[in-house]
Design a protein around this motif. Structure first.
Motif, mmCIF file in Angstrom:
data_model
loop_
_atom_site.group_PDB
_atom_site.id
_atom_site.type_symbol
_atom_site.label_atom_id
_atom_site.label_comp_id
_atom_site.label_asym_id
_atom_site.label_seq_id
_atom_site.Cartn_x
_atom_site.Cartn_y
_atom_site.Cartn_z
ATOM 1 N N ILE A 127 -4.402 5.482 8.372
ATOM 2 C CA ILE A 127 -4.616 4.485 7.822
ATOM 3 C C ILE A 127 -3.546 3.778 7.480
ATOM 4 C CG2 ILE A 127 -4.957 4.183 5.587
ATOM 5 C CD1 ILE A 127 -6.280 6.753 5.513
ATOM 6 N N ALA A 128 -1.886 4.302 7.494
ATOM 7 C CA ALA A 128 -1.264 3.482 7.237
ATOM 8 C C ALA A 128 -0.983 2.264 8.104
ATOM 9 C CB ALA A 128 -0.031 4.183 7.097
ATOM 10 N N ASP A 129 -1.463 2.699 9.601
ATOM 11 C CA ASP A 129 -1.026 2.383 10.306
ATOM 12 C C ASP A 129 -1.702 0.693 10.493
ATOM 13 O OD1 ASP A 129 0.906 3.940 11.679
ATOM 14 O OD2 ASP A 129 -0.621 4.237 13.567
ATOM 15 N N LYS A 130 -2.977 1.185 10.143
ATOM 16 C CA LYS A 130 -4.069 -0.146 9.669
ATOM 17 C C LYS A 130 -3.910 -1.013 9.274
ATOM 18 C CE LYS A 130 -8.187 -2.398 11.047
ATOM 19 N NZ LYS A 130 -8.402 -3.442 12.014
ATOM 20 N N LEU A 131 -3.603 -0.899 7.454
ATOM 21 C CA LEU A 131 -2.812 -1.031 7.070
ATOM 22 C C LEU A 131 -1.991 -2.319 7.185
ATOM 23 C CD1 LEU A 131 -3.042 0.819 3.414
ATOM 24 C CD2 LEU A 131 -4.893 -0.486 4.424
ATOM 25 N N ALA A 132 -0.850 -1.678 8.297
ATOM 26 C CA ALA A 132 0.018 -2.360 8.370
ATOM 27 C C ALA A 132 -0.133 -3.988 9.231
ATOM 28 C CB ALA A 132 1.391 -1.791 8.449
ATOM 29 N N GLU A 133 -1.060 -3.145 10.044
ATOM 30 C CA GLU A 133 -1.791 -4.185 11.449
ATOM 31 C C GLU A 133 -1.963 -5.435 10.685
ATOM 32 O OE1 GLU A 133 -4.692 -3.925 14.143
ATOM 33 O OE2 GLU A 133 -4.023 -2.112 14.036
ATOM 34 N N GLU A 134 -3.134 -4.851 9.437
ATOM 35 C CA GLU A 134 -3.600 -5.829 9.152
ATOM 36 C C GLU A 134 -2.590 -6.880 7.738
ATOM 37 O OE1 GLU A 134 -6.342 -7.489 9.816
ATOM 38 O OE2 GLU A 134 -6.856 -5.647 10.900
ATOM 39 N N GLY A 135 -0.988 -6.730 7.715
ATOM 40 C CA GLY A 135 -0.552 -7.474 7.116
ATOM 41 C C GLY A 135 0.411 -7.269 5.696
ATOM 42 N N ALA A 136 0.084 -5.534 5.420
ATOM 43 C CA ALA A 136 0.397 -5.140 3.869
ATOM 44 C C ALA A 136 2.027 -4.419 4.850
ATOM 45 C CB ALA A 136 -1.127 -3.703 3.796
ATOM 46 N N VAL A 172 3.875 -0.961 3.389
ATOM 47 C CA VAL A 172 3.075 0.164 3.119
ATOM 48 C C VAL A 172 4.674 1.113 2.533
ATOM 49 C CG1 VAL A 172 1.204 0.065 4.507
ATOM 50 C CG2 VAL A 172 3.645 0.789 6.153
ATOM 51 N N VAL A 173 4.215 1.695 1.737
ATOM 52 C CA VAL A 173 4.953 3.337 1.707
ATOM 53 C C VAL A 173 4.381 4.418 2.279
ATOM 54 C CG1 VAL A 173 6.076 3.895 -0.191
ATOM 55 C CG2 VAL A 173 6.315 1.807 -0.441
ATOM 56 N N LEU A 174 5.121 5.316 2.968
ATOM 57 C CA LEU A 174 4.374 6.159 3.492
ATOM 58 C C LEU A 174 4.703 7.376 2.636
ATOM 59 C CD1 LEU A 174 5.488 5.565 7.230
ATOM 60 C CD2 LEU A 174 3.585 4.276 6.220
ATOM 61 N N THR A 175 4.588 8.087 2.064
ATOM 62 C CA THR A 175 4.451 9.476 1.799
ATOM 63 C C THR A 175 4.030 10.487 2.245
ATOM 64 O OG1 THR A 175 2.805 9.681 -0.407
ATOM 65 C CG2 THR A 175 4.342 7.900 -0.156
ATOM 66 N N ALA A 219 0.683 -1.154 -0.190
ATOM 67 C CA ALA A 219 -0.258 -0.032 0.092
ATOM 68 C C ALA A 219 1.338 1.488 -0.282
ATOM 69 C CB ALA A 219 -0.799 -0.041 0.924
ATOM 70 N N LEU A 220 0.471 2.245 -0.639
ATOM 71 C CA LEU A 220 1.057 3.827 -0.867
ATOM 72 C C LEU A 220 -0.094 4.219 -0.676
ATOM 73 C CD1 LEU A 220 3.628 5.231 -2.945
ATOM 74 C CD2 LEU A 220 1.487 6.402 -2.322
ATOM 75 N N VAL A 221 0.194 5.553 0.981
ATOM 76 C CA VAL A 221 -0.247 6.148 2.129
ATOM 77 C C VAL A 221 0.168 7.505 1.337
ATOM 78 C CG1 VAL A 221 -1.923 7.092 3.285
ATOM 79 C CG2 VAL A 221 -1.633 4.661 2.957
ATOM 80 N N THR A 222 0.091 8.526 1.251
ATOM 81 C CA THR A 222 -0.127 10.077 1.041
ATOM 82 C C THR A 222 -0.907 10.612 2.399
ATOM 83 O OG1 THR A 222 -2.014 11.070 -0.144
ATOM 84 C CG2 THR A 222 0.035 9.842 -1.722
ATOM 85 N N GLY A 223 -0.230 11.562 2.361
ATOM 86 C CA GLY A 223 -0.132 12.540 4.082
ATOM 87 C C GLY A 223 0.223 11.494 4.654
ATOM 88 N N ALA A 224 1.011 10.398 5.145
ATOM 89 C CA ALA A 224 1.334 9.888 5.748
ATOM 90 C C ALA A 224 1.694 10.005 7.424
ATOM 91 C CB ALA A 224 1.384 8.255 5.353
ATOM 92 N N GLY A 225 2.312 11.023 7.339
ATOM 93 C CA GLY A 225 3.640 11.323 7.716
ATOM 94 C C GLY A 225 2.842 11.922 9.384
ATOM 95 N N GLY A 226 1.368 12.029 9.628
ATOM 96 C CA GLY A 226 0.394 11.903 10.284
ATOM 97 C C GLY A 226 -1.362 11.811 10.715
ATOM 98 N N GLY A 227 -1.425 11.971 11.390
ATOM 99 C CA GLY A 227 -3.412 12.227 11.249
ATOM 100 C C GLY A 227 -3.971 11.397 10.494
ATOM 101 N N VAL A 263 3.044 -2.251 -6.262
ATOM 102 C CA VAL A 263 1.866 -1.632 -5.940
ATOM 103 C C VAL A 263 0.498 -2.445 -5.581
ATOM 104 C CG1 VAL A 263 1.619 0.179 -6.805
ATOM 105 C CG2 VAL A 263 1.046 0.400 -4.167
ATOM 106 N N ASP A 264 -0.373 -1.920 -4.736
ATOM 107 C CA ASP A 264 -1.278 -3.253 -5.386
ATOM 108 C C ASP A 264 -3.227 -2.262 -4.612
ATOM 109 O OD1 ASP A 264 -0.960 -5.833 -5.079
ATOM 110 O OD2 ASP A 264 -0.310 -5.147 -3.315
ATOM 111 N N ILE A 265 -2.436 -1.293 -3.384
ATOM 112 C CA ILE A 265 -3.453 -0.040 -2.597
ATOM 113 C C ILE A 265 -2.658 1.212 -2.862
ATOM 114 C CG2 ILE A 265 -4.494 0.259 -0.047
ATOM 115 C CD1 ILE A 265 -4.174 -2.714 -0.308
ATOM 116 N N VAL A 266 -3.639 2.357 -3.080
ATOM 117 C CA VAL A 266 -3.266 2.997 -3.220
ATOM 118 C C VAL A 266 -3.748 3.978 -2.293
ATOM 119 C CG1 VAL A 266 -2.590 5.681 -4.686
ATOM 120 C CG2 VAL A 266 -1.848 3.058 -4.989
ATOM 121 N N VAL A 267 -4.157 4.926 -1.516
ATOM 122 C CA VAL A 267 -4.644 5.709 -0.763
ATOM 123 C C VAL A 267 -4.146 7.498 -0.614
ATOM 124 C CG1 VAL A 267 -6.018 6.158 1.567
ATOM 125 C CG2 VAL A 267 -5.261 3.979 1.020
#
Length: 701
Positions: free
Chosen positions: A460-469, A471-474, A447-455, A520-524
């Motif tokens: 979202i990145a935390d949840k996807l990682a917790e469920e096994g993905a 994550v690429v934080l951007t 998963a690649l998530v934009t705006g993942a530095g906070g908030g 990449v499989d998921i882009v948020v």
């Protein structure tokens, strides 16, 4: 620098006297300490490889008599990270008494079950197949390691003669035999025939060394490895070159990364024909020396020798016969070259299986390659998760070092194919695979998530990682990304500084995803900002930045994501984090609301266009996410407070009271909405999920 540190050139001396002194006379603690520092040097043993043990005198809880107990790494453990929870404690005498009931090589699998009858510590990890190898030797501390230099000696032609040449009469040697009870008997016999030896070389396998104390065992291991390493280095210098010299040159480093990023999604798609895989890329000097050599075509098909190697890498790699200088952006042409190579590899693997299978062999596993080599560029690996593929890659580097050393000594020899097959499809190995925990819902996905530095983005990145993905934080803020990355374990996440208003920045973020994980499989799209002003106060700059970040950014993210997803041919998910404000007409909100409405309709348009690619496009609409959301840190909060005629401090309560459930909405709630769309509602596309506590004026229908 003390003398012990100074004497080693080819291994790391990591023993710290102060740390060891703090452990006192606790032999188990000292054995664990030794294990950890041995496992920290990949030249000595790789992740999950090798085994270590110690023997202590304990009080038998049933008889109160003093008995000898052997403590040993349990099945599936890793000495580099070993703790008390990962070891087994067995009565040594009971283990040795199993010699009286051992029925020969056909009895090996039954013997593993009998190890459980020797358990002393009821909290023990399951004993490993190596247990009798340690138990039948008398030494207090024992190391069984797979150092590159020793396996090079073990895998060299005339290995026994070479062993004698290096260590004289101080080392024993036993020919190749599959790990098990009988190999333990062979080690016991070797010691009896050669009293006073300091260790034993196992043909095609590895090394056994020992000592009366943990430190003595550690030093003995390092000294033996150092001697083998120095011997090999001298042979290489005498020979003048390795692997027959260089056949082709490497592309420049930047070009290699570019080519790898272009190729990774194609390779990932082809490797994922049965099961989705995660990728890893390596273009280190060690790798390039081997893959660019004259001897690659001879050595690669021979396969690896050490069981620990090929259990993770498959018996041999796929070597691609394509021009590294080709245009890899021409997907159709590249695929026409790659597909026959993959088909041939799978056919040869099926032939290997069918030729060597036994009546009770497990069914053939995925025939796709694990290790893929492209001369001039680097080495790729693909496996079920990032740790597994990285470790497979590291193991093949060990195999390269082994081939390098064995070729310098005499010549490299690999295991006979039947021996290799019998280990790869050993029923005990199959049982171990069946005991693996069930994979998480998003395992094997990137998963690649934009705006993942906070908030919201970080949640979202935390949840996807917790469920096994993976994550690429951007984000645009490198410092926030670096802090965010610290919250994840190794092999889970990476980051890329990305300004979604700039095409090249987006492209570089996707290249990072491809290089780090294969694609990449998921882009948020969660990056955003909010500007709340009346029409007359809204500037062209306000309008442009909202359109560029929210709308144009989403368009370019989708465009580049879809190009990668189509290369993989595995489908995918694109999620737009929009807003209730895209559906509801509120005051002082013309620029923001218009941008959010554009995001929502773009998602619908993309869903209609991309369905045939199995790419699903959906939207999550938050509302009133005040706690933990970055957009409320600036002027937006003041603007909304002004619009509603309340103070900023009253906003959380105001937003909670106005929804039907009277609930405060948190970033984690938005993350749950994303998870539902990518993991649960897997036949939904073009949909909007409102995560707002229930706002009647924002109902979609």
């Amino acid at each position: 620098m003390n003398d012990s540190v100074r004497q080693f050139k080819y291994v790391d001396y990591l023993w710290d006297d102060k740390t060891a002194a703090q452990l006192g006379d606790d032999q188990v603690a000292l054995f664990l300490y030794r294990s950890n520092i041995l496992g920290a040097d990949l030249r000595i043993t790789n992740y999950g490889g090798g085994n270590t043990s110690c023997k202590t005198i304990e009080k038998d809880p049933l008889t109160n008599e003093e008995v000898e107990v052997m403590w040993i790494k349990g099945s599936g453990g890793d000495i580099g990270t070993l703790t008390k929870a990962g070891i087994a404690g067995l009565y040594t005498e009971r283990l040795r008494n199993l010699k009286d009931v051992y029925g020969g090589l056909e009895d090996e699998d039954r013997m593993v079950g009998l190890f459980n009858h020797c358990i002393y510590d009821l909290d023990s990890k399951a004993p490993s197949i190596d247990t009798p190898l340690h138990g039948l030797l008398p030494f207090k501390h024992i190391d069984h390691l797979h150092p590159d230099a020793l396996i090079a000696v073990a895998a060299a032609k005339d290995s026994e003669k070479v062993t004698k040449e290096i260590w004289g009469d101080t080392m024993g040697w036993v020919p190749w035999q599959r790990p098990g009870f009988d190999l333990g008997l062979q080690l016991e016999k070797c010691l009896a025939d050669n009293p006073g030896i300091r260790g034993i070389v196992l043909g095609s396998h590895g090394l056994f060394t020992w000592g009366d104390t943990s430190y003595e065992s550690y030093m003995n291991s390092l000294e033996v490895i150092e001697m083998a390493s120095a011997y090999i280095e001298k042979k290489i210098q005498e020979k003048g070159s390795v692997f027959g010299g260089q056949k082709i040159g490497s592309l420049p480093e930047k070009e290699r990364a570019e080519k790898a990023a272009q190729l990774m999604p194609l390779l990932r798609g082809l490797c994922s024909s049965e099961n989705r895989m995660i990728g890893h890329f390596n273009d280190s000097d060690v790798v390039l020396e081997f893959i660019n050599s004259n001897d690659l075509d001879r050595l690669a098909p021979m396969g690896t020798s050490c069981p620990d190697h090929f259990l993770r890498t498959k018996i041999q790699p796929l070597v691609l016969d394509i021009d590294a200088n080709a245009d890899f952006t021409d997907t159709d042409t590249v695929l026409r070259q790659l597909k026959p190579a993959f088909e041939q590899y799978k056919k040869e693997y099926a032939d290997y299986y069918n030729t060597h299978k036994r009546a009770n062999s497990p069914a053939m596993r995925d025939a796709s390659p694990v290790i893929i080599i492209l001369p001039g560029v680097g080495m790729f690996s693909f496996a079920k998760n990032k740790q597994t593929t990285r470790v497979a890659n590291e193991f093949y580097v060990n195999a390269i070092n082994v081939m390098r050393g064995a070729e310098a000594i005499t010549s490299y020899t690999s295991l006979p194919r039947q021996e290799a097959f019998d280990i790869e499809y050993w029923l005990l190995e199959e049982a171990k695979l069946q005991r693996m925990p069930k994979e998480k819902p998003l395992s094997r996905k990137v998963a690649l998530v934009t705006g993942a530095g906070g908030g919201i983005g970080k949640a979202i990145a935390d949840k996807l990682a917790e469920e096994g993905a993976n994550v690429v934080l951007t984000d645009i803020a490198k410092d926030r990304l670096q802090e965010a990355l610290k919250t994840y374990g190794r092999d889970t996440a990476s980051y890329a500084v990305c300004d979604v208003t700039k095409s090249d920045s987006i492209e570089n973020a996707f290249k990072k995803a491809c290089l780090d994980f294969g694609g990449v499989d998921i882009v948020v799209h969660s990056a955003g900002l909010a500007i709340s002003k009346p029409l007359e106060e809204t500037t062209e700059k306000d309008w442009d930045i909202l359109q560029n970040v929210l709308v144009k950014g989403q368009f370019e993210l989708a465009q580049k994501a879809v190009a990668i997803m189509r290369k993989q041919n595995l489908g995918g998910d694109f999620i737009s984090i929009a807003s209730k404000n895209g559906l509801v007409s509120g005051p002082n909100n013309v620029a923001y609301g218009t941008s959010k409405a554009a995001q929502q309709h773009m998602a619908r348009l993309l869903a209609a266009e991309l369905g045939s690619d199995q790419i699903r496009v959906n939207t999550v609409n938050p509302d009133g996410v005040i706690v933990g959301s970055k957009i409320w840190e600036g002027d937006w909060a003041e603007g909304r407070a002004k619009a509603y005629g309340i103070s900023v401090e009253e906003l959380p309560a105001h937003y909670a009271k106005r929804n039907l459930l009277n609930q405060i909405i948190y970033p984690a709630d938005i993350a749950n909405g994303v998870f539902a769309l990518v993991a649960v509602l897997n036949k939904s596309t073009g949909n909007i999920i409102n995560v707002d506590g229930g706002m009647a004026n924002a109902f979609v229908r």
